[in-house]
Design an enzyme around this catalytic site. Structure first.
Site, PDB file in Angstrom:
ATOM      1  N   ASP A  42       4.805  -4.062  -7.240  1.00 34.54           N
ATOM      2  CA  ASP A  42       4.111  -2.879  -6.732  1.00 34.54           C
ATOM      3  C   ASP A  42       4.695  -1.590  -7.308  1.00 34.54           C
ATOM      4  O   ASP A  42       4.182  -0.500  -7.042  1.00 34.54           O
ATOM      5  CB  ASP A  42       4.160  -2.838  -5.206  1.00 34.54           C
ATOM      6  CG  ASP A  42       5.582  -2.882  -4.655  1.00 34.54           C
ATOM      7  OD1 ASP A  42       6.268  -3.880  -4.911  1.00 34.54           O
ATOM      8  OD2 ASP A  42       6.000  -1.922  -3.989  1.00 34.54           O
ATOM      9  N   ASN A  43       5.760  -1.714  -8.103  1.00 29.94           N
ATOM     10  CA  ASN A  43       6.343  -0.556  -8.783  1.00 29.94           C
ATOM     11  C   ASN A  43       6.123  -0.609 -10.297  1.00 29.94           C
ATOM     12  O   ASN A  43       6.828   0.067 -11.048  1.00 29.94           O
ATOM     13  CB  ASN A  43       7.844  -0.468  -8.498  1.00 29.94           C
ATOM     14  CG  ASN A  43       8.143  -0.176  -7.045  1.00 29.94           C
ATOM     15  OD1 ASN A  43       7.334   0.428  -6.356  1.00 29.94           O
ATOM     16  ND2 ASN A  43       9.291  -0.622  -6.567  1.00 29.94           N
ATOM     17  N   ARG A  49       3.957   6.004   2.067  1.00 29.56           N
ATOM     18  CA  ARG A  49       4.376   7.395   2.220  1.00 29.56           C
ATOM     19  C   ARG A  49       3.836   8.275   1.107  1.00 29.56           C
ATOM     20  O   ARG A  49       4.357   9.360   0.838  1.00 29.56           O
ATOM     21  CB  ARG A  49       5.901   7.496   2.303  1.00 29.56           C
ATOM     22  CG  ARG A  49       6.657   6.958   1.100  1.00 29.56           C
ATOM     23  CD  ARG A  49       8.121   7.350   1.186  1.00 29.56           C
ATOM     24  NE  ARG A  49       8.911   6.668   0.175  1.00 29.56           N
ATOM     25  CZ  ARG A  49       9.750   5.677   0.437  1.00 29.56           C
ATOM     26  NH1 ARG A  49       9.906   5.262   1.677  1.00 29.56           N
ATOM     27  NH2 ARG A  49      10.454   5.113  -0.527  1.00 29.56           N
ATOM     28  N   ASP A  92       7.608   5.351  -9.367  1.00 32.15           N
ATOM     29  CA  ASP A  92       8.396   5.128  -8.152  1.00 32.15           C
ATOM     30  C   ASP A  92       9.897   5.195  -8.422  1.00 32.15           C
ATOM     31  O   ASP A  92      10.561   4.181  -8.594  1.00 32.15           O
ATOM     32  CB  ASP A  92       8.024   3.796  -7.488  1.00 32.15           C
ATOM     33  CG  ASP A  92       6.630   3.838  -6.897  1.00 32.15           C
ATOM     34  OD1 ASP A  92       6.110   4.940  -6.702  1.00 32.15           O
ATOM     35  OD2 ASP A  92       6.048   2.770  -6.632  1.00 32.15           O
ATOM     36  N   GLY A 141       0.803  -1.219   0.000  1.00 32.82           N
ATOM     37  CA  GLY A 141       0.000   0.000   0.000  1.00 32.82           C
ATOM     38  C   GLY A 141       0.835   1.268   0.000  1.00 32.82           C
ATOM     39  O   GLY A 141       2.055   1.250   0.080  1.00 32.82           O
TER      40      GLY A 141
END
EC number: 2.7.7.-
Length: 529
Positions: free
Chosen positions: A278-279, A112, A288, A109
């Site tokens: 996730d990137n 930041r 990212d 998730g």
């Protein structure tokens, strides 16, 4: 309670869809938790001690319908440093999972990153996000903050990639928070305080492969279908209404956009450094910017990520393979909606067979060939071998190659000599191999109808003269740490025109200086942000 600012003060056309059409986490607050049956959690940015805007992208202001005058307002500073939220908006963090370095990591998730709102301007939608704006339910053991060092790298690189023509998320603004943030830059047990900062990131969507993987891993097909249908409706609407056929077509498009993206990376020598699922953007964007880098010496095995130095999973030469591996994970995630292996395998086979062809075509363009010949593969393979035999600057080599005249390539090696880090290391046998290659290349150019001038022009459209080398970014970081932002501005402007000569900026058309070879931030980078 955060201050509320009316969006009319900045004249933004806000039309949120993610939070209005997708299921939300019913629990409020920033406490760490597993979030189920929901695509996001509402969370406000954390207030900062002494926010100060240090740079803003005029181009992205224009894209959002804002002006330079808007960016000078107190309201702009408050909103884009997380100290206020626009009226009738509810910031949120997305829920997703991912495979990290090949292993399933479960829920990850936005740890930041906090999404502020969606803006529609000139019929294009943008999601506006803050990176480094504080804790979210997905921060795990982290503080959700970011430091100036990594924020400058993300801010400069996302805009530089856009102007290189590489699909990417964008950056709107860069600000100091006035807070100190503890970081261990090399994960070696030596943490220190650094200046806190926030980047405002902008993209049509920040959805990534991991958003879909998380729901599939939990066998939550209902939420998975809701998210996929949302994605198709807002980003792949040309595919039609949701159906099995639509899902297959959706996956095919993601496969092809991912292929095209990584070919772009290989073309300019960009190494992402942390290609976890996730990137990976569902829209085929570079997303990212962590421990990235550009090839200095052409080296298939190079990775900028200290965490990956031993495994080298995300090295330059392996990026195409990792793209395919990640797509396999996405295929597994989408399978519950398709329930048939063959069409997913077919799409993956298209990647597997298409990538080598795309790479050969990309290299043809880099060396100025506009026609196809069977001998081209041998020509390209030999060039790639030679580039690694002695440390050779990729960017400089291909830019200089455009100056060679096809009628006389016998002195080709001398014309590209500036690209070699240590020309004296070129042995007599290696020089002979290079001379043989230039003769091969010259004979091949004779089969082309383009004049030398025409060929140089098209080569210079695909071979940048300027890229954001790590040492350049580090110089800007060092100055900014001392409160000087002139170099940040200079590099930002330089990288808007990476294919242009820019005669007054020749100092940046140079190999990495020796002092930067082993300097932290120039050769050694980590995921520390």
């Amino acid at each position: 309670m955060k201050d509320k600012i009316f969006d009319q003060e900045m004249n933004l056309n806000i039309q949120d869809t993610f939070t209005s059409e997708l299921p939300e986490d019913p629990i409020m607050g920033k406490q760490r938790r597993q979030v189920t049956d929901a695509c996001f959690s509402y969370v406000d940015p954390s207030p900062t001690a002494a926010p100060k805007l240090i740079h803003v992208s005029k181009e992205m202001l224009d894209n959002l319908g804002l002006t330079i005058e808007d960016s000078k307002s107190t309201e702009f500073l408050k909103v884009f440093t997380g100290n206020s939220v626009l009226d009738k908006t509810k910031p949120y963090a997305m829920s997703y999972g991912g495979h990290q370095f090949g292993n399933w990591a479960g829920q990850l998730g936005d740890g930041r990153a906090i999404n502020l709102f969606e803006v529609v301007h000139q019929e294009k939608k943008w999601v506006v996000q803050l990176k480094g704006a504080g804790e979210t339910p997905y921060s795990r053991t982290a503080d959700g903050l970011a430091v100036l060092r990594s924020s400058i790298r993300e801010y400069l690189c996302s805009e530089a990639m856009h102007h290189l023509g590489v699909p990417t998320t964008r950056a709107l603004s860069l600000a100091l928070t006035g807070d100190k943030v503890m970081r261990d830059v090399l994960y070696n047990g030596n943490p220190a305080y650094e200046k806190g900062a926030i980047v405002s990131r902008v993209s049509p969507s920040f959805l990534r492969f991991g958003n879909y993987e998380l729901f599939a891993s939990r066998q939550d097909t209902i939420t998975l279908k809701t998210l996929v249908d949302f994605t198709i409706k807002h980003h792949f609407s040309h595919l039609g209404t949701p159906s099995k056929e639509t899902y297959i077509a959706f996956f095919n498009e993601v496969v092809q956009s991912t292929l095209a993206l990584i070919v772009h990376w290989q073309s300019v020598g960009f190494v992402h450094g942390v290609m976890n699922t996730d990137n990976m953007s569902i829209l085929g964007l570079t997303i990212d910017y962590g421990p990235y880098g550009w090839l200095e010496g052409f080296e298939e095995g190079w990775t900028p990520n200290t965490t990956d130095l031993h495994q080298k999973r995300y090295r330059y030469g392996n990026q195409p393979n990792i793209g395919l591996w990640n797509l396999y994970q996405l295929a597994n995630a989408l399978y519950p909606l398709i329930e048939e292996v063959a069409p997913l395998e077919d799409a993956l086979d298209q990647y597997r067979s298409g990538f080598p062809k795309a790479m050969v075509q990309m290299m043809r363009e880099k060396i100025g060939l506009t026609t196809e010949k069977g001998k081209d593969i041998a020509l390209i393979q030999e060039l790639e071998r030679l580039l690694q035999e002695a440390e050779t600057d990729m960017t400089i080599f291909f830019r200089l190659l455009s100056k060679i005249e096809k009628a006389d390539t016998s002195n080709g090696l001398e014309q590209v000599m500036e690209a070699f880090y240590t020309p004296s290391e070129l042995s007599s046998s290696l020089r002979e191999d290079w001379q043989a290659w230039f003769q091969f290349y010259g004979n091949r150019l004779q089969e082309e109808s383009l004049s030398d001038i025409e060929r140089k022009k098209i080569m210079n459209l695909v071979n940048p003269k300027y890229v954001l080398r790590n040492y350049m970014a580090q110089l800007a970081i060092d100055d900014a740490e001392n409160g000087n932002y002139g170099l940040l501005e200079e590099l930002f402007d330089l990288l808007k025109n990476p294919y242009s000569e820019q005669a007054d900026q020749e100092k940046w058309f140079a190999k990495r200086p020796e002092w930067a070879r082993h300097k932290v931030g120039c050769s050694m980078l980590s995921c520390s942000s």
